[in-house]
Design an enzyme around this catalytic site. Sequence first.
Site, PDB file in Angstrom:
ATOM      1  N   ARG A  44       0.751  19.687  -2.383  1.00  0.00           N
ATOM      2  CA  ARG A  44      -0.210  20.148  -1.091  1.00  0.00           C
ATOM      3  C   ARG A  44       0.606  20.321   0.017  1.00  0.00           C
ATOM      4  O   ARG A  44       0.387  21.017   0.862  1.00  0.00           O
ATOM      5  CB  ARG A  44      -1.278  18.787  -0.996  1.00  0.00           C
ATOM      6  CG  ARG A  44      -2.340  18.744  -2.317  1.00  0.00           C
ATOM      7  CD  ARG A  44      -3.267  17.495  -1.877  1.00  0.00           C
ATOM      8  NE  ARG A  44      -2.624  16.331  -1.762  1.00  0.00           N
ATOM      9  CZ  ARG A  44      -2.322  15.344  -3.159  1.00  0.00           C
ATOM     10  NH1 ARG A  44      -2.736  16.081  -4.283  1.00  0.00           N
ATOM     11  NH2 ARG A  44      -1.673  14.626  -3.043  1.00  0.00           N
ATOM     12  N   GLU A 103       6.074   2.048  -7.196  1.00  0.00           N
ATOM     13  CA  GLU A 103       5.679   0.417  -7.245  1.00  0.00           C
ATOM     14  C   GLU A 103       5.999   0.288  -8.786  1.00  0.00           C
ATOM     15  O   GLU A 103       6.474  -0.686  -9.066  1.00  0.00           O
ATOM     16  CB  GLU A 103       4.187   0.477  -7.096  1.00  0.00           C
ATOM     17  CG  GLU A 103       3.638  -1.103  -7.082  1.00  0.00           C
ATOM     18  CD  GLU A 103       2.155  -0.898  -6.780  1.00  0.00           C
ATOM     19  OE1 GLU A 103       1.761   0.057  -6.544  1.00  0.00           O
ATOM     20  OE2 GLU A 103       1.727  -1.981  -6.775  1.00  0.00           O
TER      21      GLU A 103
HETATM   22  P1  AMP Z   1       4.299   8.344  -0.467  1.00  0.00           P
HETATM   23  O1  AMP Z   1       6.003   8.608  -1.048  1.00  0.00           O
HETATM   24  O2  AMP Z   1       4.007   6.960  -0.856  1.00  0.00           O
HETATM   25  O3  AMP Z   1       4.712   8.066   1.062  1.00  0.00           O
HETATM   26  O4  AMP Z   1       3.330   9.210  -0.902  1.00  0.00           O
HETATM   27  C1  AMP Z   1       3.434  10.514  -0.383  1.00  0.00           C
HETATM   28  C2  AMP Z   1       3.087  11.669  -1.547  1.00  0.00           C
HETATM   29  O5  AMP Z   1       1.974  11.294  -2.332  1.00  0.00           O
HETATM   30  C3  AMP Z   1       2.561  12.674  -0.775  1.00  0.00           C
HETATM   31  O6  AMP Z   1       3.339  13.971  -1.402  1.00  0.00           O
HETATM   32  C4  AMP Z   1       1.149  12.598  -0.716  1.00  0.00           C
HETATM   33  O7  AMP Z   1       0.390  13.873  -1.135  1.00  0.00           O
HETATM   34  C5  AMP Z   1       0.780  11.589  -1.975  1.00  0.00           C
HETATM   35  N1  AMP Z   1      -0.279  10.483  -1.750  1.00  0.00           N
HETATM   36  C6  AMP Z   1       0.272   9.306  -1.555  1.00  0.00           C
HETATM   37  N2  AMP Z   1      -0.751   8.400  -1.261  1.00  0.00           N
HETATM   38  C7  AMP Z   1      -1.788   9.267  -1.081  1.00  0.00           C
HETATM   39  C8  AMP Z   1      -3.076   9.153  -0.928  1.00  0.00           C
HETATM   40  N3  AMP Z   1      -3.563   8.074  -0.586  1.00  0.00           N
HETATM   41  N4  AMP Z   1      -3.947  10.094  -0.858  1.00  0.00           N
HETATM   42  C9  AMP Z   1      -3.422  11.247  -1.277  1.00  0.00           C
HETATM   43  N5  AMP Z   1      -2.196  11.615  -1.294  1.00  0.00           N
HETATM   44  C10 AMP Z   1      -1.362  10.760  -1.450  1.00  0.00           C
END
Ligand code: AMP
Length: 193
Positions: free
Chosen positions: A80, A117
Site C-alpha cells: 500500500r 512477533e
Molecule cells: P510495522 O512494521 O509493525 O510498523 O507494520 C507496518 C506495515 O504493516 C505497514 O506496511 C502496514 O501496511 C502494515 N500494517 C501493520 N499493522 C497494520 C494494521 N493494523 N492495519 C493495516 N496495515 C498494517
Amino acid sequence: MSAVTDGPGTLPGPSGGRRADLARRIDGLLRTVPDFPQPGIQFRDIMPLLADADAFADVVAALVAGTPGPVDLVAGMEARGFLLAAPVAAVLGAGVVPVRKAGKLPGPVASQSYALEYGSAAVEIQPFTIPDGARVLVVDDVLATGGTAAATVALLEACGAEVVALSFLVELESLGGRALLPGRAIDALLTLA
Ligand code: AMP
C-alpha cells in the site's frame, strides 16, 4: 470509536483546522477489520480512502506539503505504500523506490531483515537505483510497531541515501513505532490510539 488528533507530527504542512479536518475525513473513510489477516489484528483498510477521489488528492497534497525540503526519491513499502509514494513522488518531482518483500525484485538487491512477533521478515531494494547521498522521503500507509519503517531506513542508509523524513497516513500510537525511529522526522496524517 477512535480518537482523532492532529498527530504528533514533526514536519511542516497544512496546519490547524485544515489538518484536523483531513484527519477526521481519513478516519471516516478507514475501515477497521477485526482479526485480519490473523486473530488479534485490527486491520486498518485504506481502500475506501483511495477510492474517494477528493480524499485521495487531499492526502497526497498533505503528504507533499509535509515534506521538509527537496527530495530526490520517495520510497514506498510494499504494497500500500506504493500507492501513496508514487503520486507523492510525481508531485514532488522525485523518483520512486519500491521497498519490496524478499524475493520479489530481480537482483542485485540489498536486503535488511527485521524481527516480527513470530519469526522475521526482510525488505529489499535495488541499490543501483539509489544515487550516493540521495535525499529520500519514506512513505507508508500505517506505522504500527515500526519494524518495517526502521528496516527500510537502515536499508536505504546502507545504500548511501540520506533519509530526510518519514510520512504515514495512519500511526497506531499504542504500538510505539516511533521508538524504533529515534531522532527521525516523522509525520502521520491521522493518529489512532
Ligand atoms: P510495522 O512494521 O509493525 O510498523 O507494520 C507496518 C506495515 O504493516 C505497514 O506496511 C502496514 O501496511 C502494515 N500494517 C501493520 N499493522 C497494520 C494494521 N493494523 N492495519 C493495516 N496495515 C498494517
